[in-house]
Design an enzyme around this catalytic site. Structure first.
Site, short mmCIF file in Angstrom:
data_model
loop_
_atom_site.label_atom_id
_atom_site.label_comp_id
_atom_site.label_asym_id
_atom_site.label_seq_id
_atom_site.Cartn_x
_atom_site.Cartn_y
_atom_site.Cartn_z
N SER A 81 -36.47 12.73 9.60
CA SER A 81 -35.02 12.60 9.68
C SER A 81 -34.37 13.96 9.91
CB SER A 81 -34.48 11.97 8.39
OG SER A 81 -33.12 11.67 8.51
N LYS A 107 -29.89 0.57 9.28
CA LYS A 107 -29.77 1.12 7.93
C LYS A 107 -28.85 2.33 7.86
CE LYS A 107 -33.96 3.99 8.46
NZ LYS A 107 -34.40 3.42 9.75
N HIS A 113 -42.63 8.55 13.52
CA HIS A 113 -41.30 9.08 13.18
C HIS A 113 -41.39 10.59 13.04
CE1 HIS A 113 -37.28 9.47 11.63
NE2 HIS A 113 -37.11 8.16 11.69
N GLY A 143 -30.46 6.65 14.84
CA GLY A 143 -29.48 6.20 13.85
C GLY A 143 -28.43 7.26 13.67
N GLU A 197 -35.37 4.63 18.10
CA GLU A 197 -34.56 4.07 17.03
C GLU A 197 -33.56 5.10 16.53
OE1 GLU A 197 -37.43 2.80 14.16
OE2 GLU A 197 -38.23 1.20 15.43
#
Length: 378
Positions: free
Chosen positions: A190, A59, A187, A264, A262
């Protein structure tokens, strides 16, 4: 011990590549992605976290060229939709090596994934566990926990994640249904600036592993999620410093538990320069405004979610705080109200947004008919 804030460890896409594209007449806005930096960021992640297998979060930047560079360099992939599944399959990625980390999926999306051969699915509710099992009875699952996102620029803990008092019920359901619930994920948030979030997540996962084993479930996957930060205008914890703390927390984890993450933003952000042009300027109540051909709706969405982009120009005069806005007629299209830029910035000038390879084109639309940034991979 690795320094927490270490600017010497930064790597940035080669600006000469941007200049070369402009010299060829490339129209703005465009996103230049430096493939050498993509490979270097993957190398740095592996060096900092040798036990952790990186599965790139598609994504973040789903450009097929970007995906190919990372795949050829050895990255795995994490997906969240049928479109992302199709992109990975088109590259030749085996479906069994993909991880479907969106905790809520439409039945039709699950059917496509099951038919393709995707084995691993995240869940954070009994309802989703049952839904996946109806469609893919032999699927394997990893449980997403609710963990602290303190110190992250964009917290992600509100929408997804199982709270402590919900874990036992879901584990009981998995055991009753005979589901292959074999992993745990979380998580950190971000652009996470607080390495402790990963340590707290690992500690919580260990507790869940013990509860799984007590029910006859066999834990064999720990997914550390994403959130690994990059530098814009302020220092961030280096991947080496984050890695040192995570490695210590993993030191006594049984060898038969596979560890993945993961990443990104960490892999693609530094590889990109978003190139945009000033299409108008004015002054309002003593503050200069610059209007660009890229904005909140077509390249700079994260400017309103807490990312403090480093914008640069070809001018070298004294700096002022500018309001920077996009080209649309929507008043929401204001990227920042305090961007340091040269006082003599003028219409027609280029602005170069450093480290913009993450979520820029991925979150763009053609709202108001304005162009999406073209991705130029070099």
């Amino acid at each position: 011990m690795a320094r927490v804030f270490d600017p010497d460890l930064e790597v940035v896409a080669d600006f000469a590549l941007v200049q070369a594209e402009l010299a060829r007449g490339r129209a703005t806005p465009f996103l230049l992605m430096d493939s050498a930096v993509l490979r270097e960021k993957l190398r740095r992640f592996r060096a900092a976290l040798p036990r952790v297998q990186p599965h790139y979060a598609v994504k973040c930047n789903p450009d097929p060229g970007v995906l190919r560079v990372l795949y050829e360099a050895g990255a795995g992939f994490e997906i969240a939709s049928p479109e992302e599944l199709a992109l990975c399959l088109a590259l030749g990625v085996p479906a069994g090596e993909l991880y479907y980390s969106n905790p809520v999926r439409a039945p039709a999306a699950l059917a496509k994934a099951a038919q393709a051969g995707v084995q691993w699915y995240v869940v954070d509710s009994r309802e989703e566990l049952r839904k996946v099992l109806r469609i893919h009875p032999t699927a394997s699952f990893y449980l997403r926990l609710h963990t602290s996102n303190a110190g992250s620029v964009s917290p992600l803990s509100e929408k997804f994640g199982l709270f402590d008092d919900q874990v036992a019920s879901l584990l009981d359901e998995a055991s009753r249904l005979g589901a292959d619930l074999a992993g745990v994920t979380f998580h950190a948030g971000s652009q996470c600036l607080n390495p402790h979030n990963w340590l707290a997540g690992i500690a919580a996962a260990r507790q869940v592993f013990a509860q799984m084993q007590a029910r006859g479930l066999c834990p064999r996957l720990l997914n550390l999620g994403g959130g690994f930060p990059v530098q814009h205008r302020s220092p961030v914890p280096s991947i080496a410093a984050i890695g040192a703390q995570i490695n210590a927390a993993l030191a006594d984890l049984p060898a038969d538990i596979r560890v993945m993450a993961e990443p990104g933003r960490f892999l693609v952000s530094d590889a990109g320069w978003l190139v945009t042009q000033v299409i108008g300027r004015t002054e309002k109540r003593g503050q200069p405004w610059a209007y660009l051909d890229a904005g909140v709706f077509n390249g700079l969405l994260e400017s309103i979610t807490g990312i403090d982009y480093d914008m640069r120009s070809d001018r070298h005069g004294p700096l002022r705080d500018w309001v920077v806005a996009g080209p649309t007629c929507d008043s929401m299209d204001i990227c920042t109200r305090q961007q340091p830029l040269p006082a003599d910035l003028a219409e027609g000038d280029y602005l170069y947004v450093r480290n913009a390879g993450a979520y820029s084109t991925a979150c763009s639309s053609r709202f108001n008919g304005f162009a999406l940034p073209e991705v130029v991979l070099v």
